[in-house]
Write a protein that holds these residues in place. Structure first.
Motif, short mmCIF file in Angstrom:
data_model
loop_
_atom_site.label_atom_id
_atom_site.label_comp_id
_atom_site.label_asym_id
_atom_site.label_seq_id
_atom_site.Cartn_x
_atom_site.Cartn_y
_atom_site.Cartn_z
N GLN A 33 -31.54 -64.58 -21.59
CA GLN A 33 -32.25 -64.57 -20.27
C GLN A 33 -32.54 -63.30 -19.51
O GLN A 33 -31.63 -62.18 -19.84
CB GLN A 33 -31.79 -65.55 -19.25
N TYR A 35 -32.40 -62.53 -16.62
CA TYR A 35 -31.21 -62.33 -15.37
C TYR A 35 -30.20 -63.38 -15.49
O TYR A 35 -30.36 -64.56 -16.06
CB TYR A 35 -31.89 -62.53 -14.01
N ASP A 36 -28.98 -62.75 -15.18
CA ASP A 36 -27.84 -63.80 -15.27
C ASP A 36 -27.51 -64.27 -13.66
O ASP A 36 -27.27 -63.53 -12.83
CB ASP A 36 -26.38 -63.04 -15.57
N CYS A 37 -27.89 -65.53 -13.54
CA CYS A 37 -28.04 -66.02 -12.01
C CYS A 37 -26.58 -66.32 -11.49
O CYS A 37 -26.70 -66.64 -10.35
CB CYS A 37 -29.10 -67.32 -12.15
N TRP A 44 -26.13 -63.12 -3.12
CA TRP A 44 -27.66 -62.71 -3.74
C TRP A 44 -28.47 -62.26 -2.66
O TRP A 44 -29.29 -61.61 -3.33
CB TRP A 44 -27.98 -64.29 -4.16
N TRP A 48 -29.20 -58.87 -5.05
CA TRP A 48 -30.20 -59.19 -5.79
C TRP A 48 -31.45 -58.51 -5.64
O TRP A 48 -31.83 -58.30 -4.55
CB TRP A 48 -30.56 -60.55 -6.06
N SER A 49 -31.85 -58.17 -6.71
CA SER A 49 -33.43 -57.58 -6.69
C SER A 49 -34.48 -58.76 -6.29
O SER A 49 -34.07 -59.94 -6.38
CB SER A 49 -33.90 -57.06 -7.69
N LYS A 52 -35.31 -60.79 -9.50
CA LYS A 52 -34.11 -61.66 -9.71
C LYS A 52 -34.21 -62.86 -8.99
O LYS A 52 -34.07 -64.09 -9.22
CB LYS A 52 -32.92 -61.00 -9.53
N GLN A 53 -34.47 -62.60 -7.50
CA GLN A 53 -34.37 -63.66 -6.42
C GLN A 53 -35.50 -64.79 -6.94
O GLN A 53 -35.24 -65.88 -7.00
CB GLN A 53 -34.63 -63.19 -5.07
N TRP A 55 -37.05 -65.18 -9.87
CA TRP A 55 -36.91 -65.82 -11.27
C TRP A 55 -35.55 -66.75 -11.10
O TRP A 55 -35.80 -68.01 -11.64
CB TRP A 55 -36.54 -64.72 -12.19
N CYS A 56 -34.45 -66.48 -10.46
CA CYS A 56 -33.42 -67.39 -10.38
C CYS A 56 -33.66 -68.73 -9.73
O CYS A 56 -33.47 -69.68 -9.80
CB CYS A 56 -32.28 -66.69 -9.79
#
Length: 343
Positions: A33, A35-37, A44, A48-49, A52-53, A55-56
């Protein structure tokens, strides 16, 4: 064979792979994946970028911003130290929505130069400081109107004016101040009388250079300049040559009203006239500070230095001014009926 990837043709790769299991292309399937959520989930919102925010949140419902309906500021928190402790944004928001944290800008510092006020102060500063802090008064006087309504004139006479209607408060060739006196529901229900209270005051005349200020009670009226509403919240505004400051500062004209929230309009007017209007839910109090004007009259007195006291003074006042303002001289947009209660 050592160089089959580059040296063999496609047909040789296919035949050798099928018959001798050599020269076979290796297809790698991507299963990881982006990102590793779970990594950094506890922090977060900071760590988190943005990618990533998003996507997760979309894929695993993690790192999603929480929806909120709360107010942007708590206007009770830190109110005891709002001047130093609140941000400019909080001051502006709380002032607009809750009348808290409103900056008060005073036109004069009445302590500065007080030792030489007779010579060093301007006439405007003398009038303002006399009105608000009883400093630099000289030959300046004040008239106060409160209650039903009681009047303390420029010449220190104490009177009561019960009639309903629109009346001259100050009348001179240059200054026109009129008051509206009406019986309120409170006096009718609680005092069982039709005695009046002041519900509006209007300032005009030659000294206002064609402009007009009208102030009504806090719940039933407005603050207007030339018929347009101004100062819905605490703040400062101009109306022609006049400056209005709306805040909760200043001494009360009637201390009996101290239990209610204070909403006070301070007006710095031409001719060194200063006015304070305390706005209560269904009526107002007022205090006018000024120097004597030539030809001055009205229910605040003629300001001739002669004190008039007792029942006779009130009787003379009603006899001269108790018939209201003629329609051709009226500053209010429309008149109310004249009524003299039985006493």
């Amino acid at each position: 064979l050592s160089n089959w990837q580059q040296g063999w043709s496609i047909s040789k790769k296919q035949w050798c792979c099928a018959h001798q299991n050599k020269g076979c292309e290796v297809v790698t399937v991507q299963t990881s994946q982006p990102y590793d959520c779970q990594a950094g989930l506890s922090n977060w919102n900071v760590g988190w970028s943005r990618g990533k925010q998003l996507w997760c949140c979309a894929k695993q419902n993690l790192g999603c911003p929480k929806e909120t309906t709360s107010l942007p500021y708590d206007c009770s928190a830190g109110y005891s130290n709002w001047q130093a402790g609140w941000s400019p944004g909080k001051k502006a928001w709380c002032c607009q929505h809750f009348n808290k944290g409103c900056a008060v800008s005073l036109p004069y510092d009445c302590n500065a130069g007080f030792s030489n006020w007779q010579v060093g102060w301007s006439a405007g500063k003398k009038a303002w400081c006399c009105h608000h802090e009883s400093k630099g008064c000289g030959h300046t006087g004040s008239c106060s109107l409160w209650g039903d309504p009681h009047i303390f004139t420029f010449d220190h006479s104490r009177l009561v004016f019960y009639s309903e209607g629109d009346f001259w408060v100050v009348k001179s060739p240059t200054i026109s101040i009129q008051g509206r006196f009406e019986a309120t529901d409170w006096t009718k229900q609680n005092d069982k009388t039709d005695y009046s209270s002041m519900t509006g005051i209007v300032v005009g005349g030659q000294f206002m250079q064609g402009h007009k200020i009208e102030i009504g009670s806090a719940d039933m009226g407005k603050i207007t300049c030339n018929g347009q509403e101004i100062l819905q919240y605490f703040g400062t505004a101009k109306c022609g040559p006049a400056t209005l400051y709306y805040n909760k500062e200043g001494e009360l004209v009637d201390s009996a009203m101290a239990f209610l929230p204070h909403k006070v309009v301070h007006m710095t007017l031409p001719n060194n006239v200063v006015m304070q209007v305390n706005r209560w839910p269904n009526f107002i109090n007022a205090k006018i500070t000024m120097q004597q004007e030539s030809g001055q009259e009205g229910i605040c007195g003629d300001f001739n230095g002669i004190k008039k006291a007792g029942f006779q003074a009130g009787k003379e006042l009603h006899a001269k001014w108790g018939f209201g303002v003629p329609r051709e001289d009226l500053l209010f947009p429309s008149a109310i009926p004249l009524h003299v209660p039985e006493k």
